[in-house]
Design a protein around this motif. Structure first.
Motif, PDB file in Angstrom:
ATOM      1  N   THR A  24     -21.273  -4.660 -12.493  1.00  0.00           N
ATOM      2  CA  THR A  24     -20.672  -5.066 -11.231  1.00  0.00           C
ATOM      3  C   THR A  24     -21.463  -4.642 -10.000  1.00  0.00           C
ATOM      4  O   THR A  24     -21.086  -4.972  -8.878  1.00  0.00           O
ATOM      5  CB  THR A  24     -19.249  -4.485 -11.108  1.00  0.00           C
ATOM      6  N   ARG A  25     -22.550  -3.945 -10.194  1.00  0.00           N
ATOM      7  CA  ARG A  25     -23.316  -3.397  -9.074  1.00  0.00           C
ATOM      8  C   ARG A  25     -23.790  -4.460  -8.076  1.00  0.00           C
ATOM      9  O   ARG A  25     -23.832  -4.216  -6.880  1.00  0.00           O
ATOM     10  CB  ARG A  25     -24.518  -2.620  -9.608  1.00  0.00           C
ATOM     11  N   HIS A  26     -24.119  -5.639  -8.537  1.00  0.00           N
ATOM     12  CA  HIS A  26     -24.708  -6.657  -7.666  1.00  0.00           C
ATOM     13  C   HIS A  26     -23.742  -7.789  -7.316  1.00  0.00           C
ATOM     14  O   HIS A  26     -24.147  -8.801  -6.763  1.00  0.00           O
ATOM     15  CB  HIS A  26     -25.975  -7.218  -8.309  1.00  0.00           C
ATOM     16  N   ILE A  27     -22.465  -7.624  -7.627  1.00  0.00           N
ATOM     17  CA  ILE A  27     -21.479  -8.644  -7.286  1.00  0.00           C
ATOM     18  C   ILE A  27     -21.155  -8.546  -5.799  1.00  0.00           C
ATOM     19  O   ILE A  27     -20.885  -7.468  -5.278  1.00  0.00           O
ATOM     20  CB  ILE A  27     -20.193  -8.469  -8.120  1.00  0.00           C
ATOM     21  N   LYS A  28     -21.211  -9.665  -5.127  1.00  0.00           N
ATOM     22  CA  LYS A  28     -20.905  -9.715  -3.701  1.00  0.00           C
ATOM     23  C   LYS A  28     -19.424 -10.035  -3.521  1.00  0.00           C
ATOM     24  O   LYS A  28     -18.880 -10.891  -4.205  1.00  0.00           O
ATOM     25  CB  LYS A  28     -21.737 -10.797  -2.991  1.00  0.00           C
ATOM     26  N   VAL A  29     -18.782  -9.358  -2.589  1.00  0.00           N
ATOM     27  CA  VAL A  29     -17.377  -9.592  -2.290  1.00  0.00           C
ATOM     28  C   VAL A  29     -17.301 -10.671  -1.216  1.00  0.00           C
ATOM     29  O   VAL A  29     -17.970 -10.574  -0.185  1.00  0.00           O
ATOM     30  CB  VAL A  29     -16.696  -8.296  -1.801  1.00  0.00           C
ATOM     31  N   SER A  30     -16.480 -11.694  -1.457  1.00  0.00           N
ATOM     32  CA  SER A  30     -16.349 -12.774  -0.485  1.00  0.00           C
ATOM     33  C   SER A  30     -15.525 -12.303   0.709  1.00  0.00           C
ATOM     34  O   SER A  30     -14.766 -11.329   0.624  1.00  0.00           O
ATOM     35  CB  SER A  30     -15.681 -13.996  -1.123  1.00  0.00           C
ATOM     36  N   GLU A  31     -15.654 -12.999   1.813  1.00  0.00           N
ATOM     37  CA  GLU A  31     -14.879 -12.670   3.015  1.00  0.00           C
ATOM     38  C   GLU A  31     -13.384 -12.802   2.747  1.00  0.00           C
ATOM     39  O   GLU A  31     -12.590 -11.997   3.228  1.00  0.00           O
ATOM     40  CB  GLU A  31     -15.292 -13.573   4.186  1.00  0.00           C
ATOM     41  N   ALA A  32     -12.993 -13.798   1.960  1.00  0.00           N
ATOM     42  CA  ALA A  32     -11.582 -13.994   1.633  1.00  0.00           C
ATOM     43  C   ALA A  32     -11.044 -12.821   0.812  1.00  0.00           C
ATOM     44  O   ALA A  32      -9.939 -12.331   1.061  1.00  0.00           O
ATOM     45  CB  ALA A  32     -11.390 -15.301   0.879  1.00  0.00           C
ATOM     46  N   ASP A  33     -11.831 -12.349  -0.167  1.00  0.00           N
ATOM     47  CA  ASP A  33     -11.414 -11.210  -0.972  1.00  0.00           C
ATOM     48  C   ASP A  33     -11.325  -9.941  -0.120  1.00  0.00           C
ATOM     49  O   ASP A  33     -10.398  -9.140  -0.273  1.00  0.00           O
ATOM     50  CB  ASP A  33     -12.388 -10.964  -2.124  1.00  0.00           C
ATOM     51  N   LEU A  34     -12.275  -9.761   0.778  1.00  0.00           N
ATOM     52  CA  LEU A  34     -12.280  -8.601   1.650  1.00  0.00           C
ATOM     53  C   LEU A  34     -11.067  -8.615   2.580  1.00  0.00           C
ATOM     54  O   LEU A  34     -10.401  -7.591   2.774  1.00  0.00           O
ATOM     55  CB  LEU A  34     -13.572  -8.563   2.463  1.00  0.00           C
ATOM     56  N   LEU A  35     -10.735  -9.779   3.125  1.00  0.00           N
ATOM     57  CA  LEU A  35      -9.563  -9.906   3.979  1.00  0.00           C
ATOM     58  C   LEU A  35      -8.292  -9.582   3.198  1.00  0.00           C
ATOM     59  O   LEU A  35      -7.408  -8.865   3.678  1.00  0.00           O
ATOM     60  CB  LEU A  35      -9.478 -11.313   4.574  1.00  0.00           C
ATOM     61  N   GLU A  36      -8.204 -10.073   1.974  1.00  0.00           N
ATOM     62  CA  GLU A  36      -7.025  -9.806   1.146  1.00  0.00           C
ATOM     63  C   GLU A  36      -6.909  -8.313   0.830  1.00  0.00           C
ATOM     64  O   GLU A  36      -5.814  -7.754   0.800  1.00  0.00           O
ATOM     65  CB  GLU A  36      -7.093 -10.631  -0.136  1.00  0.00           C
ATOM     66  N   GLN A  37      -8.028  -7.634   0.628  1.00  0.00           N
ATOM     67  CA  GLN A  37      -8.011  -6.189   0.398  1.00  0.00           C
ATOM     68  C   GLN A  37      -7.520  -5.456   1.644  1.00  0.00           C
ATOM     69  O   GLN A  37      -6.757  -4.490   1.549  1.00  0.00           O
ATOM     70  CB  GLN A  37      -9.396  -5.683   0.013  1.00  0.00           C
ATOM     71  N   ARG A  38      -7.951  -5.902   2.808  1.00  0.00           N
ATOM     72  CA  ARG A  38      -7.509  -5.275   4.057  1.00  0.00           C
ATOM     73  C   ARG A  38      -6.008  -5.463   4.266  1.00  0.00           C
ATOM     74  O   ARG A  38      -5.302  -4.555   4.689  1.00  0.00           O
ATOM     75  CB  ARG A  38      -8.276  -5.867   5.238  1.00  0.00           C
ATOM     76  N   ILE A  39      -5.520  -6.659   3.970  1.00  0.00           N
ATOM     77  CA  ILE A  39      -4.092  -6.942   4.091  1.00  0.00           C
ATOM     78  C   ILE A  39      -3.306  -6.048   3.141  1.00  0.00           C
ATOM     79  O   ILE A  39      -2.299  -5.434   3.524  1.00  0.00           O
ATOM     80  CB  ILE A  39      -3.811  -8.441   3.824  1.00  0.00           C
ATOM     81  N   SER A  40      -3.777  -5.937   1.912  1.00  0.00           N
ATOM     82  CA  SER A  40      -3.110  -5.109   0.927  1.00  0.00           C
ATOM     83  C   SER A  40      -3.110  -3.640   1.352  1.00  0.00           C
ATOM     84  O   SER A  40      -2.110  -2.921   1.193  1.00  0.00           O
ATOM     85  CB  SER A  40      -3.800  -5.269  -0.425  1.00  0.00           C
ATOM     86  N   PHE A  41      -4.214  -3.178   1.917  1.00  0.00           N
ATOM     87  CA  PHE A  41      -4.316  -1.797   2.394  1.00  0.00           C
ATOM     88  C   PHE A  41      -3.314  -1.546   3.516  1.00  0.00           C
ATOM     89  O   PHE A  41      -2.595  -0.542   3.507  1.00  0.00           O
ATOM     90  CB  PHE A  41      -5.740  -1.515   2.876  1.00  0.00           C
ATOM     91  N   ALA A  42      -3.251  -2.449   4.486  1.00  0.00           N
ATOM     92  CA  ALA A  42      -2.335  -2.285   5.611  1.00  0.00           C
ATOM     93  C   ALA A  42      -0.882  -2.306   5.120  1.00  0.00           C
ATOM     94  O   ALA A  42      -0.068  -1.477   5.538  1.00  0.00           O
ATOM     95  CB  ALA A  42      -2.555  -3.386   6.641  1.00  0.00           C
ATOM     96  N   TYR A  43      -0.570  -3.217   4.237  1.00  0.00           N
ATOM     97  CA  TYR A  43       0.788  -3.308   3.696  1.00  0.00           C
ATOM     98  C   TYR A  43       1.139  -2.040   2.909  1.00  0.00           C
ATOM     99  O   TYR A  43       2.226  -1.491   3.053  1.00  0.00           O
ATOM    100  CB  TYR A  43       0.918  -4.544   2.804  1.00  0.00           C
ATOM    101  N   GLY A  44       0.216  -1.573   2.113  1.00  0.00           N
ATOM    102  CA  GLY A  44       0.454  -0.383   1.301  1.00  0.00           C
ATOM    103  C   GLY A  44       0.629   0.880   2.124  1.00  0.00           C
ATOM    104  O   GLY A  44       1.254   1.836   1.670  1.00  0.00           O
ATOM    105  N   ASN A  45       0.086   0.904   3.338  1.00  0.00           N
ATOM    106  CA  ASN A  45       0.195   2.079   4.186  1.00  0.00           C
ATOM    107  C   ASN A  45       1.318   1.974   5.217  1.00  0.00           C
ATOM    108  O   ASN A  45       1.505   2.888   6.018  1.00  0.00           O
ATOM    109  CB  ASN A  45      -1.135   2.353   4.884  1.00  0.00           C
ATOM    110  N   ALA A  46       2.059   0.882   5.198  1.00  0.00           N
ATOM    111  CA  ALA A  46       3.204   0.733   6.106  1.00  0.00           C
ATOM    112  C   ALA A  46       4.352   1.597   5.589  1.00  0.00           C
ATOM    113  O   ALA A  46       4.506   1.782   4.384  1.00  0.00           O
ATOM    114  CB  ALA A  46       3.636  -0.729   6.170  1.00  0.00           C
ATOM    115  N   PRO A  47       5.159   2.127   6.498  1.00  0.00           N
ATOM    116  CA  PRO A  47       6.319   2.917   6.055  1.00  0.00           C
ATOM    117  C   PRO A  47       7.244   2.080   5.182  1.00  0.00           C
ATOM    118  O   PRO A  47       7.486   0.904   5.458  1.00  0.00           O
ATOM    119  CB  PRO A  47       7.017   3.298   7.364  1.00  0.00           C
ATOM    120  N   HIS A  48       7.764   2.673   4.126  1.00  0.00           N
ATOM    121  CA  HIS A  48       8.617   1.938   3.192  1.00  0.00           C
ATOM    122  C   HIS A  48       9.931   1.501   3.828  1.00  0.00           C
ATOM    123  O   HIS A  48      10.529   0.524   3.413  1.00  0.00           O
ATOM    124  CB  HIS A  48       8.886   2.770   1.941  1.00  0.00           C
ATOM    125  N   SER A  49      10.368   2.220   4.840  1.00  0.00           N
ATOM    126  CA  SER A  49      11.648   1.872   5.474  1.00  0.00           C
ATOM    127  C   SER A  49      11.494   0.776   6.527  1.00  0.00           C
ATOM    128  O   SER A  49      12.477   0.312   7.085  1.00  0.00           O
ATOM    129  CB  SER A  49      12.249   3.115   6.126  1.00  0.00           C
TER     130      SER A  49
END
Length: 67
Positions: A24-49
């Protein structure tokens, strides 16, 4: 001062992990995949309440990116 002992010992061998990393060392991450990772990160760090949903984070990124 007291002499310190090394905390870490020799690195254990993980041939299967090393093989997977090399594959996997040379696999490039697409902009769409990177955006989805950022969305997931933000959602995962939002308060549960809060009323934050993955879709609301996705909508917010559109507003931020378009500006």
């Amino acid at each position: 001062m007291a002499e310190r002992k090394p905390v870490l010992g020799p690195t254990p061998s993980h041939p299967e992990l090393d093989r997977l990393l090399e594959q996997t060392r040379h696999i490039k991450v697409s902009e769409a995949d990177l955006l989805e990772q950022r969305i997931s990160f933000a959602y995962g760090n939002a308060p549960h309440s809060s009323n934050v949903t993955k879709e609301s984070v996705r909508d917010a990124t559109k507003t931020i990116l378009i500006g």
